[in-house]
Design a protein around this motif. Sequence first.
Motif, PDB file in Angstrom:
ATOM      1  N   LYS A  99      83.628  28.595  34.042  1.00  8.65           N
ATOM      2  CA  LYS A  99      83.666  29.832  34.686  1.00  8.65           C
ATOM      3  C   LYS A  99      83.994  30.877  33.771  1.00  8.65           C
ATOM      4  O   LYS A  99      84.778  30.938  33.074  1.00  8.65           O
TER       5      LYS A  99
ATOM      6  N   GLU B 286      80.981  40.443  43.624  1.00  8.39           N
ATOM      7  CA  GLU B 286      81.587  39.720  42.516  1.00  8.39           C
ATOM      8  C   GLU B 286      81.066  40.139  41.002  1.00  8.39           C
ATOM      9  O   GLU B 286      81.677  40.147  40.110  1.00  8.39           O
TER      10      GLU B 286
ATOM     11  N   ARG C  43      92.352  29.058  48.880  1.00  8.83           N
ATOM     12  CA  ARG C  43      91.114  28.464  49.865  1.00  8.83           C
ATOM     13  C   ARG C  43      91.251  27.044  49.943  1.00  8.83           C
ATOM     14  O   ARG C  43      91.044  26.460  51.279  1.00  8.83           O
TER      15      ARG C  43
ATOM     16  N   HIS D 234      86.967  25.300  41.512  1.00 10.84           N
ATOM     17  CA  HIS D 234      85.975  26.645  41.150  1.00 10.84           C
ATOM     18  C   HIS D 234      86.629  27.837  41.518  1.00 10.84           C
ATOM     19  O   HIS D 234      86.204  28.673  40.747  1.00 10.84           O
ATOM     20  N   ASP D 235      87.465  28.217  42.306  1.00  9.81           N
ATOM     21  CA  ASP D 235      88.078  29.374  42.509  1.00  9.81           C
ATOM     22  C   ASP D 235      89.105  29.857  41.240  1.00  9.81           C
ATOM     23  O   ASP D 235      89.812  29.078  40.804  1.00  9.81           O
ATOM     24  N   ASP D 236      89.181  31.067  41.246  1.00  9.24           N
ATOM     25  CA  ASP D 236      90.519  31.771  40.315  1.00  9.24           C
ATOM     26  C   ASP D 236      91.577  31.750  40.953  1.00  9.24           C
ATOM     27  O   ASP D 236      92.798  31.395  40.289  1.00  9.24           O
ATOM     28  N   THR D 237      91.873  31.600  42.487  1.00  8.57           N
ATOM     29  CA  THR D 237      93.009  31.262  43.010  1.00  8.57           C
ATOM     30  C   THR D 237      93.023  30.197  43.758  1.00  8.57           C
ATOM     31  O   THR D 237      92.042  29.385  44.215  1.00  8.57           O
TER      32      THR D 237
END
Length: 247
Positions: free
Chosen positions: A112, A170, A63, A57-60
Amino acid sequence: MRADWIADRPIAHRGFHDAARGVLENTASAFSAAVAGGFAMECDVQITADGEAMVFHDDTLDRLMEGSGRLDSFTRAELQTLPMRQGRDRMITLGELCDLVAGRAPVIVEIKAAWSADRRLEARVAQILGGYKGPVAVMSFDPGSMRAMRALAPSLPRGVTQESVYDDPEWDRLTAWQKFSLGRLLHLPQSRPDFLAWYVKDLHYRAPRFARAVLGLPMLTWTVRTAADQARAALYADQMIFEGFTP
């Protein structure tokens, strides 16, 4: 209709995950649990430095992974060597997810939104899903992504993920006109979606009600987590994308 199955089953958000049990979102364990529970599943995909579609999910990485930095700065091989912060899963590719599910449950792939002209991710998703035999659809917050998918894979069901009020930080990258046009579905002539997926808190707005009642577009809603969300979903939507409970 190409997506006539889209509202048949509750849809597990990022798979049927439960971090308390060591089952993290968007992992093979979460998707296997969705299949076992009889649910459809939603997943997210991101592009790697070497052009692979990874389920994440995340760009980075910060997490969820034992690592840091932007996902798109790593290759597939590098990402799959990194452990997650919980559990024993490793990051999987979209192709590996397709092999795992193997048509046993519906899959909805959220591409995404990059809000750019770079369509490498769409091209890779179209390539992978072109040979998949089970019920599968794609969606994105970016209508341009779905316009690209219409050209790349015209037979693949597609949807636009929506809100009515784009006031979260966002969305600061978007112009006022982009936010206005998105919330009022001005993209429909270009995106031509087979379904919509609307934020559960915004279902009462005019645009989603018009799209469902007048245009006849199936309405999914995300992310349903509470009894109040469920009640709203039952009133305004055809099916829920849920998390944190068992329907």
